[in-house]
Design a protein around this motif. Structure first.
Motif, short mmCIF file in Angstrom:
data_model
loop_
_atom_site.label_atom_id
_atom_site.label_comp_id
_atom_site.label_asym_id
_atom_site.label_seq_id
_atom_site.Cartn_x
_atom_site.Cartn_y
_atom_site.Cartn_z
N TYR A 98 -4.41 -27.81 -3.48
CA TYR A 98 -3.12 -28.22 -4.84
C TYR A 98 -3.33 -29.70 -4.72
N ALA A 99 -3.53 -29.94 -5.75
CA ALA A 99 -3.35 -31.55 -5.59
C ALA A 99 -1.74 -32.20 -6.51
N GLU A 100 -1.37 -32.70 -5.25
CA GLU A 100 0.40 -33.27 -5.48
C GLU A 100 1.12 -31.46 -5.74
N ALA A 101 0.84 -30.52 -4.83
CA ALA A 101 2.32 -29.42 -5.43
C ALA A 101 2.03 -29.46 -3.41
N MET A 102 3.28 -28.65 -3.10
CA MET A 102 3.09 -28.42 -1.45
C MET A 102 4.61 -27.19 -1.37
N ILE A 103 4.56 -26.06 -1.25
CA ILE A 103 5.88 -25.09 -0.44
C ILE A 103 6.81 -26.00 0.42
N THR A 104 7.97 -25.54 0.15
CA THR A 104 9.58 -26.72 0.65
C THR A 104 9.85 -25.41 0.66
N GLY A 105 11.27 -25.47 1.51
CA GLY A 105 12.33 -25.23 1.08
C GLY A 105 12.71 -24.14 2.21
N HIS A 106 13.36 -22.67 1.90
CA HIS A 106 12.78 -21.17 2.70
C HIS A 106 11.68 -21.01 3.15
N ALA A 107 10.74 -21.11 1.87
CA ALA A 107 9.43 -20.59 1.76
C ALA A 107 8.91 -21.23 3.08
N ALA A 108 8.87 -22.62 2.89
CA ALA A 108 8.39 -23.04 4.02
C ALA A 108 8.74 -22.99 5.32
N LEU A 109 9.67 -22.86 5.34
CA LEU A 109 10.02 -22.13 6.56
C LEU A 109 9.89 -21.36 6.74
N ALA A 110 10.30 -20.33 6.54
CA ALA A 110 9.30 -18.87 6.48
C ALA A 110 8.24 -18.87 7.37
N LEU A 111 6.77 -19.64 6.86
CA LEU A 111 5.64 -20.24 6.83
C LEU A 111 5.32 -20.76 8.18
N HIS A 112 6.80 -21.17 8.38
CA HIS A 112 6.22 -22.24 9.37
C HIS A 112 6.76 -21.61 10.98
N GLY A 113 7.51 -20.29 10.85
CA GLY A 113 7.90 -19.18 11.38
C GLY A 113 9.20 -19.16 11.86
N PHE A 114 10.53 -19.90 11.13
CA PHE A 114 11.23 -19.99 10.89
C PHE A 114 12.12 -18.13 11.46
N THR A 115 12.57 -17.76 12.18
CA THR A 115 13.17 -16.30 12.45
C THR A 115 14.72 -16.46 11.98
N SER A 116 15.50 -17.43 11.10
CA SER A 116 16.35 -18.02 10.75
C SER A 116 16.81 -18.14 9.29
N ALA A 117 15.49 -18.21 8.67
CA ALA A 117 14.81 -18.71 7.27
C ALA A 117 14.94 -17.36 6.74
N PRO A 118 14.65 -16.67 5.04
CA PRO A 118 14.77 -15.32 4.82
C PRO A 118 13.45 -14.90 4.52
N PRO A 119 13.27 -13.73 5.21
CA PRO A 119 11.73 -13.57 5.26
C PRO A 119 10.78 -13.55 3.21
N LEU A 120 9.93 -13.80 3.48
CA LEU A 120 9.38 -14.02 1.93
C LEU A 120 9.34 -13.79 1.33
N LEU A 121 9.26 -12.15 1.31
CA LEU A 121 9.22 -11.26 0.75
C LEU A 121 10.89 -11.48 -0.18
N SER A 122 11.59 -11.33 0.22
CA SER A 122 13.43 -11.27 -0.06
C SER A 122 13.88 -12.31 -1.25
#
Length: 349
Positions: A98-122
């Motif tokens: 994916y050129a010039e695009a990446m997930i960030t914010g809460h969704a990125a933190l969820a992917l990084h494994g943060f338990t304090s971030a909202p679940p992706l599906l929410s």
């Protein structure tokens, strides 16, 4: 057109599983499906649906979390050339590029494994980071976040994701809850995702340090980061078999001025360790420079008195503990070849 009919003679084996369920209009055209045919499939009662402009979900049910992530990236990514989607890399033929695009914010933190971030599906919307001059608008599940300079993405589960400090800044920018901000920042450091200085630098770049609830969370973050760094220093000395120093002391000349505080000091060898936990605080670069100048002046003064100062950052303690222990051990051994240091008074800090 029957949904089960092959899209075109072009094989699909080079595509990942999710890319057989989510495709752009350009990808569909490359497989022989015209825009009109795709739109026909998305009519009421059809077997496809258009999840974002130019992005199609090739089944009638709700999208999975993985499908939403890839759909948002397909919508935001710049194609390598007109009508030709970026192909998977040679190192991982199943991972889309994916050129010039990446997930960030809460969704990125969820992917990084943060338990304090909202679940992706929410998450109703997913933040996607793109260059500032891209002509895109937020729509559907895609929220466009712009930046003057894209960071190097990390890949999590085949998805390009902003590094934790940048993802934190984008998540915090939309939070007014001081507790939620503090939980995210604390988990970033306590979970070993990154060092406090890199987080504060991104918050500073995002001009978030003027918000009182963010500043309060940063104060807690820096205290947490220093405590973790001190614990790593204790463990490094113990596990590396170094002689015990005196911990957290102030040095003074007899009857003279204060020379500065140190995290560890070996009086017999006149060797000191100082943790560098600097971070820009008020959005002014010269504040950081001034603090570094203070570190440098103290180090130069101590070394003129014959005291060797080993400067260690929390990141070095985390990533190269054995190397830092070797640096300290070498300084201790070299003390026998130096002239005796000046006498100083050692006081608890």
């Amino acid at each position: 057109m029957n949904h089960n009919t092959p899209l075109s003679p072009r094989p699909l084996r080079h595509l990942s599983e999710v890319h057989r369920r989510v495709m752009t209009a350009a990808q569909l055209r490359s497989h022989g499906v015209s825009t009109a045919d795709a739109n026909d499939q998305c009519r009421p009662g059809g077997t496809w649906q258009q999840i974002l402009p130019g992005v199609f979900l090739l089944h009638p049910g709700p999208p999975t979390g993985e499908e939403r992530l890839h759909a948002v990236l397909m919508y935001a990514a710049r194609e390598s050339s007109p009508g030709v989607p970026a192909q998977p890399g040679a190192d991982d033929p199943h991972r889309p590029v994916y050129a010039e695009a990446m997930i960030t914010g809460h969704a990125a933190l969820a992917l990084h494994g943060f338990t304090s971030a909202p679940p992706l599906l929410s998450l109703e919307t997913l933040d996607v980071l793109v260059p500032r001059l891209r002509r895109l608008r937020s729509t559907g599940p895609a929220r466009i976040v712009r930046t003057a300079a894209l960071p190097t993405p990390q890949h999590v589960a085949g998805v390009p994701v902003a590094p934790v400090p940048r993802a934190l800044a984008d998540a915090v920018s939309g939070l007014a809850d001081a507790g939620a901000v503090r939980r995210l920042l604390t988990e970033a450091v306590r979970g070993g995702h990154c060092e406090p200085a890199s987080v504060v630098r991104e918050l500073n770049n995002a001009k978030l340090l003027s918000r009182p609830h963010v500043v309060d969370a940063v104060d807690s973050l820096l205290a947490e980061g220093r405590a973790i760094a001190e614990d790593r220093l204790y463990r490094m000395v113990s596990e590396s078999g170094l002689p015990d120093p005196v911990w957290n002391v102030d040095l003074r000349l007899p009857g003279g001025p204060h020379l500065g505080g140190l995290d560890a000091y070996w009086p017999e060898q006149a060797v000191a360790v100082e943790l560098d936990t600097r971070a820009p605080r008020q959005g002014l670069r010269h504040d950081d420079d001034a603090l570094w100048s203070e570190y440098a002046r103290k180090r130069e003064h101590l070394e003129r008195l014959g005291i060797t100062v080993v400067h260690i950052t929390p990141k070095k303690l985390r990533d190269s503990t054995e190397q830092q222990a070797t640096v300290v051990r070498t300084a201790l051994m070299a003390s026998a070849d130096r002239d005796p240091a000046a006498y100083v008074v050692v006081l608890p800090r």
